[in-house]
Design a protein around this motif. Sequence first.
Motif, PDB file in Angstrom:
ATOM      1  N   LYS A   6      59.177  21.860  29.311  1.00 54.64           N
ATOM      2  CA  LYS A   6      58.819  23.110  28.638  1.00 54.64           C
ATOM      3  C   LYS A   6      59.216  23.011  27.173  1.00 54.64           C
ATOM      4  O   LYS A   6      60.234  22.435  26.829  1.00 54.64           O
ATOM      5  CB  LYS A   6      59.547  24.290  29.261  1.00 54.64           C
ATOM      6  CG  LYS A   6      59.013  24.667  30.611  1.00 54.64           C
ATOM      7  CD  LYS A   6      59.641  25.955  31.089  1.00 54.64           C
ATOM      8  CE  LYS A   6      59.036  26.344  32.406  1.00 54.64           C
ATOM      9  NZ  LYS A   6      59.502  27.645  32.862  1.00 54.64           N
ATOM     10  N   ILE A   7      58.400  23.596  26.328  1.00 50.32           N
ATOM     11  CA  ILE A   7      58.706  23.630  24.907  1.00 50.32           C
ATOM     12  C   ILE A   7      59.794  24.668  24.660  1.00 50.32           C
ATOM     13  O   ILE A   7      59.716  25.787  25.154  1.00 50.32           O
ATOM     14  CB  ILE A   7      57.446  23.979  24.089  1.00 50.32           C
ATOM     15  CG1 ILE A   7      56.401  22.881  24.273  1.00 50.32           C
ATOM     16  CG2 ILE A   7      57.788  24.185  22.624  1.00 50.32           C
ATOM     17  CD1 ILE A   7      55.070  23.195  23.640  1.00 50.32           C
ATOM     18  N   ILE A   8      60.820  24.284  23.909  1.00 50.63           N
ATOM     19  CA  ILE A   8      61.916  25.179  23.588  1.00 50.63           C
ATOM     20  C   ILE A   8      61.614  25.843  22.244  1.00 50.63           C
ATOM     21  O   ILE A   8      61.360  25.150  21.263  1.00 50.63           O
ATOM     22  CB  ILE A   8      63.253  24.415  23.511  1.00 50.63           C
ATOM     23  CG1 ILE A   8      63.557  23.781  24.861  1.00 50.63           C
ATOM     24  CG2 ILE A   8      64.382  25.345  23.067  1.00 50.63           C
ATOM     25  CD1 ILE A   8      64.739  22.850  24.839  1.00 50.63           C
ATOM     26  N   PRO A   9      61.646  27.179  22.177  1.00 52.94           N
ATOM     27  CA  PRO A   9      61.390  27.854  20.900  1.00 52.94           C
ATOM     28  C   PRO A   9      62.436  27.459  19.859  1.00 52.94           C
ATOM     29  O   PRO A   9      63.616  27.348  20.165  1.00 52.94           O
ATOM     30  CB  PRO A   9      61.505  29.336  21.227  1.00 52.94           C
ATOM     31  CG  PRO A   9      61.531  29.441  22.703  1.00 52.94           C
ATOM     32  CD  PRO A   9      61.909  28.111  23.253  1.00 52.94           C
ATOM     33  N   THR A  10      62.003  27.222  18.637  1.00 55.15           N
ATOM     34  CA  THR A  10      62.894  26.841  17.551  1.00 55.15           C
ATOM     35  C   THR A  10      62.745  27.833  16.406  1.00 55.15           C
ATOM     36  O   THR A  10      61.629  28.171  16.023  1.00 55.15           O
ATOM     37  CB  THR A  10      62.551  25.429  17.050  1.00 55.15           C
ATOM     38  OG1 THR A  10      62.569  24.535  18.158  1.00 55.15           O
ATOM     39  CG2 THR A  10      63.546  24.957  16.016  1.00 55.15           C
ATOM     40  N   MET A  47      59.320  36.241  23.840  1.00 56.12           N
ATOM     41  CA  MET A  47      59.682  34.830  23.871  1.00 56.12           C
ATOM     42  C   MET A  47      60.229  34.433  25.245  1.00 56.12           C
ATOM     43  O   MET A  47      59.873  33.404  25.798  1.00 56.12           O
ATOM     44  CB  MET A  47      60.730  34.519  22.796  1.00 56.12           C
ATOM     45  CG  MET A  47      61.206  33.075  22.809  1.00 56.12           C
ATOM     46  SD  MET A  47      62.605  32.798  21.718  1.00 56.12           S
ATOM     47  CE  MET A  47      63.893  33.692  22.595  1.00 56.12           C
ATOM     48  N   MET A  48      61.092  35.280  25.815  1.00 53.37           N
ATOM     49  CA  MET A  48      61.678  34.980  27.119  1.00 53.37           C
ATOM     50  C   MET A  48      60.606  34.949  28.205  1.00 53.37           C
ATOM     51  O   MET A  48      60.622  34.073  29.075  1.00 53.37           O
ATOM     52  CB  MET A  48      62.772  36.004  27.461  1.00 53.37           C
ATOM     53  CG  MET A  48      63.968  35.936  26.531  1.00 53.37           C
ATOM     54  SD  MET A  48      64.823  34.346  26.572  1.00 53.37           S
ATOM     55  CE  MET A  48      65.790  34.561  28.048  1.00 53.37           C
ATOM     56  N   GLU A  50      57.359  34.310  27.801  1.00 49.23           N
ATOM     57  CA  GLU A  50      56.488  33.146  27.580  1.00 49.23           C
ATOM     58  C   GLU A  50      57.161  31.847  28.013  1.00 49.23           C
ATOM     59  O   GLU A  50      56.489  30.918  28.444  1.00 49.23           O
ATOM     60  CB  GLU A  50      56.091  33.058  26.109  1.00 49.23           C
ATOM     61  CG  GLU A  50      55.097  34.126  25.695  1.00 49.23           C
ATOM     62  CD  GLU A  50      54.788  34.110  24.211  1.00 49.23           C
ATOM     63  OE1 GLU A  50      55.417  33.328  23.462  1.00 49.23           O
ATOM     64  OE2 GLU A  50      53.919  34.897  23.794  1.00 49.23           O
ATOM     65  N   SER A  51      58.489  31.772  27.876  1.00 53.21           N
ATOM     66  CA  SER A  51      59.185  30.545  28.249  1.00 53.21           C
ATOM     67  C   SER A  51      59.557  30.500  29.735  1.00 53.21           C
ATOM     68  O   SER A  51      60.040  29.488  30.218  1.00 53.21           O
ATOM     69  CB  SER A  51      60.462  30.382  27.401  1.00 53.21           C
ATOM     70  OG  SER A  51      61.401  31.385  27.718  1.00 53.21           O
ATOM     71  N   MET A  53      61.844  32.322  31.211  1.00 55.29           N
ATOM     72  CA  MET A  53      63.260  32.575  31.426  1.00 55.29           C
ATOM     73  C   MET A  53      63.448  33.979  32.009  1.00 55.29           C
ATOM     74  O   MET A  53      62.699  34.889  31.669  1.00 55.29           O
ATOM     75  CB  MET A  53      64.032  32.474  30.105  1.00 55.29           C
ATOM     76  CG  MET A  53      63.949  31.113  29.455  1.00 55.29           C
ATOM     77  SD  MET A  53      64.756  29.832  30.406  1.00 55.29           S
ATOM     78  CE  MET A  53      66.446  30.306  30.205  1.00 55.29           C
TER      79      MET A  53
END
Length: 55
Positions: A6-10, A47-48, A50-51, A53
């Motif tokens: 998974k891509i981690i938001p930066t 963001m959570m 979409e990821s 989490m």
Amino acid sequence: MATPVKIIPTLHGEAARAFIERAEERERNPRHIVIYNEEEERAYIKMMKESGMPL
């Protein structure tokens, strides 16, 4: 068999600077305080979700 990554938001720019400032303030004063305004909270929840989490 490969495991998908998974891509981690930066954070970048102003968002990164604000995050670091809040984190340092939280380290100095660990009492319970609200750290998000409404717009930031909506962005955080988005963001959570979409990821994938849990909230």
